[in-house]
Structure formats: C-alpha cells, structure tokens
Design an enzyme around this catalytic site. Structure first.
Site, PDB file in Angstrom:
ATOM      1  N   SER A 165      32.097  41.109  32.907  1.00 36.94           N
ATOM      2  CA  SER A 165      32.392  39.995  32.004  1.00 36.94           C
ATOM      3  C   SER A 165      32.383  38.646  32.698  1.00 36.94           C
ATOM      4  CB  SER A 165      33.734  40.214  31.318  1.00 36.94           C
ATOM      5  OG  SER A 165      34.766  40.085  32.232  1.00 36.94           O
ATOM      6  N   LYS A 169      39.384  36.293  33.568  1.00 36.41           N
ATOM      7  CA  LYS A 169      38.626  35.431  32.654  1.00 36.41           C
ATOM      8  C   LYS A 169      38.814  33.973  33.053  1.00 36.41           C
ATOM      9  CE  LYS A 169      37.797  38.783  29.562  1.00 36.41           C
ATOM     10  NZ  LYS A 169      36.844  39.655  30.182  1.00 36.41           N
TER      11      LYS A 169
END
Lengths: 167, 188
Positions: free
Chosen positions: A40, A83
């Site tokens: 990700s 993230k």
C-alpha cells in the site's frame, strides 16, 4: 552458600526488570523499528523494508500533513498499518479514487486523521473505512534503514494534489 | 575537603542511579500493569461518583488484563476519547464486535458493532457522551479496565461486570464458536 545464590538470583531478577522497563520506555516514548509489509505504500516504502518510527511527535501532538505514520488498524488492533497522513481534523479531503470522474469531498471530524497509502490503486485506507481517531497513531516514520541503498529520509508523496496545503 | 566532595559525588551518583531505576519502573508499571485515575463527571452515576463532584471516586485501572484487547460485556473500561485524543473517558461496555444493539439517540436505530469495535455507554443515560453520540469505538483506543474503586475508603470495592437489563444486545455472538459470514477483505 544459599544466601549467595539467593542474592545472585534476586540481583539478576532486579537487573532484568530494570532493563525490561528501560526497554519498554525506549520503545514506548522514543521509537521503535518496524518492518513494513504490503504494497500500500509503494513506491515510498516497498515490501519488507525496515523503518524507524519515532514516538515523540505523536505524544506531543505534532503529527503534520504529509507525515507517514504507523497506526493500529481500526478493525484489528493487533495489526498495524503504515499510511500517509493526508488530512488532519477540520481539513477537506477528497474521498474519490483518482480515476473517478466525480470528485467527492468530506471533512475530517474532530480528533481524527485521514490516512491514505501512496499506492492509491492498491491500498485500503481512509477512503474505504473513513477517518481514524488520532489516538490510534503509534508513531511517525522518520528514517528508512533497510535496504541499504535507500537508507535515509523518506521521500515526499508521489501523488500531487491529494494533500491540500494548509493556509 | 576532598572527603566532602567525594561524599557529595557519591550522593549524586546514588541519586542518579536511583532515578534511572525508579522512573522507568514506575512508567512501565503505569503503562502495563495498573493505572490510578480520578473519575470526573456524572456520566457513570450511580456506579461511579454517586455523590457528584463533592466526593470523586478514584479507580484502579487494570491495564494488564486488556493487553490482548479482551473485554466482556458489562465491564467498565477507560478509552481514549475519539473526539479528543488528550482526554480519556470511562464507560461501560454494552456490546462487543458483531453484536446487534438498539441505540438511544444515535443516527441509526439499530447498529451492528463492526469488527474490532466496542459499543460503550455511560450508566447515566442522557448525561453521558458515549457511543450514542460518536458511534462504536475502535478496540485500539482501549486504555484499561476499571477493576476496583480505591477512594473514598468507605466505597472500597471490586467492580463486577454487569449489563443493565434493558441494554442487552438484541443478537449477540456468544463466543468464538459462531461463524460470522462477513466478507473479510484485509489486503494490508
């Protein structure tokens, strides 16, 4: 004889407790080493990279937009996610995928942050589960340690226009 | 004179080494084992703070028992407020992940608590800032489980888990034996 063995055992236990507590404080309040897995955050962090995440700015509430953070997953607290912070509380963020023709926006509620992976096509992040509470953030990734050829600070977000500059 | 500075140095050394033992041990105990906190506000009346602000209760928060994020329905827990990370709130666990619950003034009348979340409510309905306002909270915000009231001395007691009879979940997954037919898409 017995007393000396007892004393040595007690001393050993005491040292273990002391160094265990020191290690806890260091990992909890200074920083820790994290191995990231998953696609990700590509290309900033690739699979099996080792990064150093510092805890100081999280405890002082100094997390800013554009920082990469390690946070507890909101649906499984035993799992961590890595993230990039795209919006802080009160910010207007874009919730649609880059390929969507309609842009939808929302505001980040109080005490929450909006997280997105750098790999917008292959990342489950706030666009699917919404903003997450600030307290789930564990630390800010400040240094990449492994692999050696990419040692150093982390690069800026490759996705222009996702992060709206603050006035 | 030399003896005196040597003595002073020894005192300083003893102080520094004691400091380096005491502070990490204290911090670790507060973080891992147990934490003591004063309860503010009326949201948990009558279980906590029955006399209001005149005699605030002090509770012992067991942090060791929540290290694996395991709580029961009816436990009183402290969580970090989702609206303000600098504040901790103390509430009763009403429903665990997967339970269906009838809400009191939330935007949806019936809610299924999502995976990894808790539904928490204060005992004093209407005077409590709880899941009926901000929705289910993530288990990662769990801070501790209130196990004892330790102050004032006449209220010293162990806190037993109890769900208010009218707030039982409508449909609950009794344990881990139930198969949940959710589509799990964790692609981290």
């Amino acid at each position: 004889m017995l007393y000396s063995v007892l004393g040595k055992t007690l001393g050993f236990v005491g040292f273990t407790i002391q160094y265990g507590c020191l290690a806890h404080c260091a990992f909890e309040y200074i920083g820790e080493f994290v191995m990231c897995s998953g696609p990700s955050m590509e290309p900033t962090i690739t699979n099996h990279d080792v990064v150093f995440s510092e805890r100081v700015s999280r405890h002082l509430y100094r997390i800013e937009k554009g920082d990469i953070v390690i946070a507890k997953s909101p649906f499984n607290p035993r799992m961590n996610i890595c993230k990039r912070v795209v919006g802080l509380e009160g910010d207007k963020v874009c919730t649609s995928r880059p390929s969507d023709s309609f842009k939808t926006h929302t505001f980040v509620p109080r005490g929450h942050v909006w997280l997105e992976g750098d790999n917008l096509h292959n990342s489950s992040d706030s666009r699917s589960y919404g903003p997450i509470p600030y307290a789930l953030i564990r630390g800010r990734v400040c240094l990449k340690l492994w692999p050696p050829h990419s040692f150093g600070a982390l690069s800026q977000s490759p996705n222009d226009g996702r992060i709206t500059p603050s006035e | 004179m030399a003896q005196k500075t040597g003595l002073g140095r020894r005192y300083i050394r003893a102080f520094v080494s004691g400091f380096f033992v005491a502070v990490p041990v204290t911090v670790t105990v507060l973080d891992r084992l147990a934490y003591v906190a004063r309860v503010d506000g009326a949201s948990m009346q009558p279980s906590l703070n029955p006399e209001g602000a005149s005699a605030p209760d002090v509770v012992l928060l067991n942090r060791w028992s929540v290290r694996n994020y395991q709580v029961q329905r009816g436990d009183i827990v402290s969580v970090v407020s989702p609206k303000n990370p600098k504040q901790k709130i103390i509430k009763r666990v009403i429903a665990l992940e997967g339970d269906f619950i009838k809400t009191l003034g939330y935007k949806n009348r019936y809610v299924r608590v999502p995976d990894g979340h808790l539904w928490i409510e204060g005992d004093h309905h209407g005077h409590s800032f709880d899941s009926n306002t901000f929705g289910p909270v993530s288990l990662g915000l769990l801070h501790g489980r209130a196990s004892h009231i330790i102050w004032p001395p006449n209220r010293w007691q162990k806190i037993k888990p109890s769900v208010p009879p009218d707030r039982r979940p409508l449909l609950s997954w009794g344990g881990s034996t139930e198969d949940e037919d959710d589509d799990d898409d964790d692609d981290e």
